[in-house]
Every structure is written in structure tokens, then in C-alpha cells.
Design a protein around this motif. Structure first.
Motif, short mmCIF file in Angstrom:
data_model
loop_
_atom_site.label_atom_id
_atom_site.label_comp_id
_atom_site.label_asym_id
_atom_site.label_seq_id
_atom_site.Cartn_x
_atom_site.Cartn_y
_atom_site.Cartn_z
N SER A 106 0.85 -1.19 0.00
CA SER A 106 0.00 0.00 0.00
C SER A 106 0.88 1.24 0.00
CB SER A 106 -0.92 0.02 1.22
OG SER A 106 -0.17 0.15 2.42
N MET A 107 0.29 2.33 -0.46
CA MET A 107 0.94 3.64 -0.43
C MET A 107 0.06 4.59 0.36
SD MET A 107 3.79 3.48 -2.17
CE MET A 107 4.10 5.24 -2.27
N ALA A 108 0.67 5.51 1.05
CA ALA A 108 -0.12 6.42 1.88
C ALA A 108 0.54 7.78 1.96
CB ALA A 108 -0.29 5.84 3.29
N TRP A 109 -0.28 8.75 2.30
CA TRP A 109 0.19 10.09 2.64
C TRP A 109 -0.11 10.33 4.11
CZ3 TRP A 109 3.04 13.23 -0.41
CH2 TRP A 109 3.04 12.98 -1.79
N SER A 129 1.62 15.07 16.32
CA SER A 129 2.16 13.79 15.89
C SER A 129 1.77 13.53 14.44
CB SER A 129 1.64 12.67 16.79
OG SER A 129 0.24 12.66 16.80
N ARG A 130 2.48 12.64 13.81
CA ARG A 130 2.20 12.31 12.42
C ARG A 130 0.88 11.55 12.33
NH1 ARG A 130 7.19 10.16 8.88
NH2 ARG A 130 8.03 11.98 9.98
N GLU A 131 0.05 11.93 11.35
CA GLU A 131 -1.26 11.29 11.20
C GLU A 131 -1.48 10.85 9.76
OE1 GLU A 131 -4.57 13.90 11.90
OE2 GLU A 131 -3.88 15.40 10.45
N LEU A 132 -2.24 9.78 9.61
CA LEU A 132 -2.59 9.28 8.29
C LEU A 132 -3.59 10.23 7.63
CD1 LEU A 132 -2.57 6.98 6.14
CD2 LEU A 132 -4.52 6.01 7.39
N VAL A 133 -3.32 10.56 6.38
CA VAL A 133 -4.23 11.39 5.59
C VAL A 133 -5.05 10.53 4.64
CG1 VAL A 133 -4.38 13.26 3.90
CG2 VAL A 133 -2.68 13.37 5.75
N ALA A 134 -4.36 9.69 3.87
CA ALA A 134 -5.02 8.86 2.88
C ALA A 134 -4.14 7.67 2.54
CB ALA A 134 -5.35 9.65 1.62
N ARG A 135 -4.78 6.56 2.17
CA ARG A 135 -4.05 5.35 1.80
C ARG A 135 -4.71 4.73 0.58
NH1 ARG A 135 -3.93 2.79 6.39
NH2 ARG A 135 -1.70 2.94 6.83
N ILE A 136 -3.88 4.13 -0.27
CA ILE A 136 -4.38 3.35 -1.40
C ILE A 136 -3.65 2.02 -1.41
CG2 ILE A 136 -2.74 4.45 -3.02
CD1 ILE A 136 -5.01 4.16 -5.15
N THR A 137 -4.42 0.93 -1.47
CA THR A 137 -3.81 -0.39 -1.43
C THR A 137 -3.39 -0.84 -2.83
OG1 THR A 137 -5.86 -1.61 -1.78
CG2 THR A 137 -5.33 -0.98 0.49
N ARG A 177 -12.48 16.22 0.35
CA ARG A 177 -11.64 17.33 -0.13
C ARG A 177 -10.35 16.82 -0.78
NH1 ARG A 177 -9.36 20.73 3.40
NH2 ARG A 177 -9.30 19.23 5.12
N PHE A 178 -9.82 15.72 -0.28
CA PHE A 178 -8.57 15.17 -0.79
C PHE A 178 -8.85 13.87 -1.55
CE2 PHE A 178 -5.45 16.95 2.65
CZ PHE A 178 -5.96 18.23 2.43
N THR A 179 -8.02 13.61 -2.55
CA THR A 179 -8.12 12.37 -3.32
C THR A 179 -6.74 11.78 -3.54
OG1 THR A 179 -10.08 13.21 -4.49
CG2 THR A 179 -8.95 11.30 -5.43
N ILE A 180 -6.59 10.53 -3.17
CA ILE A 180 -5.34 9.82 -3.43
C ILE A 180 -5.51 8.99 -4.70
CG2 ILE A 180 -5.93 7.82 -1.97
CD1 ILE A 180 -2.95 7.69 -1.19
N SER A 181 -4.48 8.99 -5.53
CA SER A 181 -4.55 8.21 -6.76
C SER A 181 -3.13 7.79 -7.14
CB SER A 181 -5.18 9.03 -7.89
OG SER A 181 -4.39 10.17 -8.19
N ARG A 182 -3.04 6.97 -8.17
CA ARG A 182 -1.72 6.52 -8.60
C ARG A 182 -1.70 6.34 -10.11
NH1 ARG A 182 -2.60 0.53 -6.06
NH2 ARG A 182 -3.83 -0.32 -7.78
N TYR A 237 -0.31 10.26 -6.14
CA TYR A 237 -0.70 11.66 -6.02
C TYR A 237 -1.62 11.88 -4.83
CZ TYR A 237 0.82 11.62 -10.91
OH TYR A 237 1.55 11.46 -12.07
N LEU A 238 -1.62 13.10 -4.35
CA LEU A 238 -2.62 13.54 -3.38
C LEU A 238 -3.15 14.87 -3.88
CD1 LEU A 238 -4.03 12.87 -0.69
CD2 LEU A 238 -2.37 14.41 0.41
N GLN A 239 -4.35 14.83 -4.41
CA GLN A 239 -5.02 16.06 -4.85
C GLN A 239 -5.74 16.66 -3.65
OE1 GLN A 239 -5.07 17.66 -7.94
NE2 GLN A 239 -6.11 19.29 -6.79
N MET A 240 -5.39 17.89 -3.33
CA MET A 240 -5.94 18.54 -2.14
C MET A 240 -6.72 19.77 -2.58
SD MET A 240 -2.69 18.22 0.45
CE MET A 240 -1.69 19.39 -0.48
N ASN A 241 -8.02 19.74 -2.34
CA ASN A 241 -8.90 20.86 -2.70
C ASN A 241 -9.50 21.48 -1.45
OD1 ASN A 241 -8.49 20.23 -5.45
ND2 ASN A 241 -10.21 18.81 -5.45
#
Length: 116
Positions: A33-36, A44-52, A66-71, A79-83
Motif C-alpha cells: 500500500s501507499m499512503a500520505w 504527531s504524524r497522522e494518516l491522511v489517505a491510503r491506497i492499497t 476534499r482530498f483524493t489519493i490516486s496513482r 498523487y494527493l489532490q488537495m482541494n
């Protein structure tokens, strides 16, 4: 070994958009998996988004909608699209690659600053 290089951070006004990129190299076939993640000042560090590997995604409640993770597998890039960015989105954003029980690799981070 996996290498991750992030880019795309910067300064943006509240309500604006940014797209972060993470170029992946090395043992890509081992990645599950990949994550932001992000880490704000004094937080502290926190998970924003993950894609398996299968393409399933999940998001933190604070960014869902608001945010979209893609590859793009042809470019080995996540990518992390942040709107609709908010001041509370200000943080250093990190790309990570999870290899299951073997371990996790991290990028160097990219700063996102949202001015109100």
C-alpha cells in the motif's frame, strides 16, 4: 529497498488547491500500500489517505471529500489532490510505502502551508 521522492508542496491561500506527487523507485513489486501522512507543528504524524495494491482507498475524516489519493502505475507515482484547503491542513506531508510485515519506507516530506 524503496525510494520515495515527494514534490508539489508550497504556499496556498485557504480554499485553494495543491497536488502532491510521490515518485516511487526500487522494489516496487513488494509494496502492499501507499499512503500520505502529515505532521503539523507540535503534532504527531497522522494518516491522511491510503491506497492499497488492489486500489482500495481510505481517508482521514478531516480530509474526506476534499482530498483524493490516486496513482499512475505507468509513472510509478502516487498523487494527493488537495482541494478546499484550510489553515489546519498546514503540515509537512510525507509519502510512505508499506511492505506489509517487512516494514515501511518514508519520503523526505514536503511542506504545505495554507494561509487564511
Amino acid at each position: 529497498q524503496v525510494q520515495l521522492v515527494e514534490s508539489g508542496g508550497g504556499l496556498v491561500q485557504a480554499g485553494g488547491s495543491l497536488r502532491l506527487s510521490c515518485v516511487v523507485s526500487g522494489s516496487i513489486s513488494s509494496i502492499k500500500s501507499m499512503a500520505w501522512y502529515r505532521q503539523g507543528p507540535g503534532e504527531s504524524r497522522e494518516l491522511v489517505a491510503r491506497i492499497t495494491k488492489e486500489g482500495n482507498t481510505n481517508y482521514a475524516d478531516s480530509v474526506r471529500g476534499r482530498f483524493t489519493i490516486s496513482r499512475d502505475n505507468t509513472k510509478n507515482t502516487v498523487y494527493l489532490q488537495m482541494n478546499m484547503l484550510k489553515s489546519e491542513d498546514t503540515a509537512v506531508y510525507y509519502c510512505s510505502a508499506g511492505l506489509g510485515g517487512v516494514g515501511t519506507y518514508w519520503g523526505q516530506g514536503t511542506q504545505v502551508t495554507v494561509s487564511s
